[in-house]
Design a protein around this motif. Structure first.
Motif, PDB file in Angstrom:
ATOM      1  N   GLN A  20      25.036   7.449 -50.612  1.00 47.11           N
ATOM      2  CA  GLN A  20      24.076   6.889 -51.565  1.00 47.11           C
ATOM      3  C   GLN A  20      24.247   7.524 -52.943  1.00 47.11           C
ATOM      4  OE1 GLN A  20      19.907   6.415 -50.359  1.00 47.11           O
ATOM      5  NE2 GLN A  20      20.571   7.133 -48.350  1.00 47.11           N
ATOM      6  N   ARG A  21      24.401   8.833 -52.960  1.00 46.90           N
ATOM      7  CA  ARG A  21      24.583   9.523 -54.235  1.00 46.90           C
ATOM      8  C   ARG A  21      25.904   9.126 -54.882  1.00 46.90           C
ATOM      9  NH1 ARG A  21      23.661  15.264 -51.871  1.00 46.90           N
ATOM     10  NH2 ARG A  21      24.379  14.087 -50.089  1.00 46.90           N
ATOM     11  N   ALA A  22      26.945   8.922 -54.076  1.00 45.35           N
ATOM     12  CA  ALA A  22      28.243   8.506 -54.615  1.00 45.35           C
ATOM     13  C   ALA A  22      28.143   7.112 -55.233  1.00 45.35           C
ATOM     14  CB  ALA A  22      29.306   8.529 -53.517  1.00 45.35           C
ATOM     15  N   LEU A  23      27.440   6.197 -54.583  1.00 42.97           N
ATOM     16  CA  LEU A  23      27.242   4.863 -55.159  1.00 42.97           C
ATOM     17  C   LEU A  23      26.464   4.941 -56.466  1.00 42.97           C
ATOM     18  CD1 LEU A  23      26.504   2.585 -52.075  1.00 42.97           C
ATOM     19  CD2 LEU A  23      28.376   2.371 -53.703  1.00 42.97           C
ATOM     20  N   SER A  24      25.451   5.788 -56.487  1.00 40.50           N
ATOM     21  CA  SER A  24      24.680   5.976 -57.712  1.00 40.50           C
ATOM     22  C   SER A  24      25.560   6.519 -58.832  1.00 40.50           C
ATOM     23  CB  SER A  24      23.511   6.923 -57.444  1.00 40.50           C
ATOM     24  OG  SER A  24      22.807   7.193 -58.621  1.00 40.50           O
ATOM     25  N   LEU A  25      26.419   7.462 -58.501  1.00 42.93           N
ATOM     26  CA  LEU A  25      27.330   8.019 -59.503  1.00 42.93           C
ATOM     27  C   LEU A  25      28.296   6.960 -60.025  1.00 42.93           C
ATOM     28  CD1 LEU A  25      28.055  11.472 -57.858  1.00 42.93           C
ATOM     29  CD2 LEU A  25      26.883  11.084 -60.036  1.00 42.93           C
ATOM     30  N   ILE A  26      28.773   6.075 -59.149  1.00 44.27           N
ATOM     31  CA  ILE A  26      29.663   4.994 -59.586  1.00 44.27           C
ATOM     32  C   ILE A  26      28.932   4.076 -60.559  1.00 44.27           C
ATOM     33  CG2 ILE A  26      30.808   2.872 -58.822  1.00 44.27           C
ATOM     34  CD1 ILE A  26      31.740   4.402 -56.358  1.00 44.27           C
ATOM     35  N   ALA A  33      33.130  12.270 -60.044  1.00 43.65           N
ATOM     36  CA  ALA A  33      32.023  12.923 -59.335  1.00 43.65           C
ATOM     37  C   ALA A  33      31.677  12.163 -58.061  1.00 43.65           C
ATOM     38  CB  ALA A  33      30.796  13.025 -60.239  1.00 43.65           C
ATOM     39  N   ALA A  34      31.790  10.834 -58.099  1.00 47.43           N
ATOM     40  CA  ALA A  34      31.525  10.025 -56.904  1.00 47.43           C
ATOM     41  C   ALA A  34      32.534  10.337 -55.810  1.00 47.43           C
ATOM     42  CB  ALA A  34      31.562   8.539 -57.245  1.00 47.43           C
ATOM     43  N   PHE A  35      33.797  10.476 -56.193  1.00 46.16           N
ATOM     44  CA  PHE A  35      34.826  10.814 -55.211  1.00 46.16           C
ATOM     45  C   PHE A  35      34.591  12.196 -54.621  1.00 46.16           C
ATOM     46  CE2 PHE A  35      38.890  12.758 -54.090  1.00 46.16           C
ATOM     47  CZ  PHE A  35      39.331  11.858 -53.135  1.00 46.16           C
ATOM     48  N   LYS A  36      34.205  13.147 -55.470  1.00 48.95           N
ATOM     49  CA  LYS A  36      33.934  14.500 -54.978  1.00 48.95           C
ATOM     50  C   LYS A  36      32.720  14.523 -54.055  1.00 48.95           C
ATOM     51  CE  LYS A  36      36.001  16.971 -58.829  1.00 48.95           C
ATOM     52  NZ  LYS A  36      35.746  17.829 -59.991  1.00 48.95           N
ATOM     53  N   MET A  37      31.738  13.660 -54.324  1.00 52.79           N
ATOM     54  CA  MET A  37      30.540  13.600 -53.501  1.00 52.79           C
ATOM     55  C   MET A  37      30.846  13.012 -52.123  1.00 52.79           C
ATOM     56  SD  MET A  37      27.272  14.097 -53.189  1.00 52.79           S
ATOM     57  CE  MET A  37      26.931  14.551 -54.868  1.00 52.79           C
ATOM     58  N   LEU A  44      35.838   2.507 -48.838  1.00 51.92           N
ATOM     59  CA  LEU A  44      34.729   1.736 -48.266  1.00 51.92           C
ATOM     60  C   LEU A  44      34.395   0.535 -49.147  1.00 51.92           C
ATOM     61  CD1 LEU A  44      32.316   4.499 -46.964  1.00 51.92           C
ATOM     62  CD2 LEU A  44      33.505   2.788 -45.602  1.00 51.92           C
ATOM     63  N   LEU A  45      34.443   0.712 -50.458  1.00 52.77           N
ATOM     64  CA  LEU A  45      34.194  -0.417 -51.359  1.00 52.77           C
ATOM     65  C   LEU A  45      35.276  -1.481 -51.224  1.00 52.77           C
ATOM     66  CD1 LEU A  45      32.924   1.386 -54.578  1.00 52.77           C
ATOM     67  CD2 LEU A  45      31.597   0.008 -52.973  1.00 52.77           C
ATOM     68  N   ILE A  46      36.527  -1.053 -51.109  1.00 55.72           N
ATOM     69  CA  ILE A  46      37.624  -2.007 -50.909  1.00 55.72           C
ATOM     70  C   ILE A  46      37.433  -2.753 -49.598  1.00 55.72           C
ATOM     71  CG2 ILE A  46      40.110  -2.223 -50.505  1.00 55.72           C
ATOM     72  CD1 ILE A  46      40.437   0.188 -52.435  1.00 55.72           C
ATOM     73  N   ILE A  76      39.463   9.396 -43.358  1.00 55.01           N
ATOM     74  CA  ILE A  76      38.972  10.075 -44.556  1.00 55.01           C
ATOM     75  C   ILE A  76      37.596  10.676 -44.306  1.00 55.01           C
ATOM     76  CG2 ILE A  76      38.197   9.751 -46.938  1.00 55.01           C
ATOM     77  CD1 ILE A  76      40.421   7.631 -47.210  1.00 55.01           C
ATOM     78  N   ILE A  77      36.719   9.916 -43.665  1.00 52.28           N
ATOM     79  CA  ILE A  77      35.362  10.396 -43.407  1.00 52.28           C
ATOM     80  C   ILE A  77      35.384  11.619 -42.503  1.00 52.28           C
ATOM     81  CG2 ILE A  77      33.186   9.823 -42.252  1.00 52.28           C
ATOM     82  CD1 ILE A  77      33.622   6.915 -43.305  1.00 52.28           C
ATOM     83  N   ILE A  78      36.158  11.575 -41.435  1.00 46.78           N
ATOM     84  CA  ILE A  78      36.202  12.703 -40.497  1.00 46.78           C
ATOM     85  C   ILE A  78      36.845  13.930 -41.137  1.00 46.78           C
ATOM     86  CG2 ILE A  78      37.249  13.519 -38.335  1.00 46.78           C
ATOM     87  CD1 ILE A  78      36.739  10.681 -37.218  1.00 46.78           C
ATOM     88  N   ILE A  79      37.947  13.740 -41.842  1.00 48.80           N
ATOM     89  CA  ILE A  79      38.617  14.876 -42.481  1.00 48.80           C
ATOM     90  C   ILE A  79      37.729  15.514 -43.534  1.00 48.80           C
ATOM     91  CG2 ILE A  79      40.559  15.521 -43.988  1.00 48.80           C
ATOM     92  CD1 ILE A  79      42.233  13.455 -42.375  1.00 48.80           C
ATOM     93  N   SER A  80      37.085  14.704 -44.364  1.00 48.86           N
ATOM     94  CA  SER A  80      36.219  15.274 -45.402  1.00 48.86           C
ATOM     95  C   SER A  80      34.994  15.954 -44.793  1.00 48.86           C
ATOM     96  CB  SER A  80      35.799  14.207 -46.411  1.00 48.86           C
ATOM     97  OG  SER A  80      35.006  13.215 -45.812  1.00 48.86           O
TER      98      SER A  80
END
Length: 89
Positions: A20-26, A33-37, A44-46, A76-80
């Motif tokens: 949610q915070r990443a979408l807000s940052l976008i 910052a969205a990528f770092k979050m 996911l957007l693609i 990506i989700i599991i690794i991060s």
């Protein structure tokens, strides 16, 4: 923003914490910052765009593309998540 029930009950982030915070940052134009979050935000957007396009236009290789994008997102989700949890402990 909606609170994370997992974090509220158990005190540990879930695999979706930060989306949610990443979408807000976008939406505010803070793409790095969205990528770092939440590193999986762009894939996911693609994936969401491909699913919506397939719903309206029936793309030729949609199932294969969706499967590949889903697998990439899961990785990506599991690794991060593992990296984030290792930094906490």
């Amino acid at each position: 923003m909606l609170p994370c029930l997992n974090k509220k009950l158990f005190g540990v982030d879930c695999l979706g914490c930060g989306i949610q915070r990443a979408l807000s940052l976008i939406f505010h134009g803070e793409f790095i910052a969205a990528f770092k979050m939440y590193p999986a935000i762009y894939t996911l957007l693609i994936l969401a765009i491909v699913v919506v396009l397939n719903f309206f236009y029936k793309l030729k290789y949609a199932q294969k593309i969706i499967g590949i994008l889903a697998a990439i997102n899961i990785l990506i989700i599991i690794i991060s998540y593992v990296i984030k949890m290792n930094q906490l402990f």
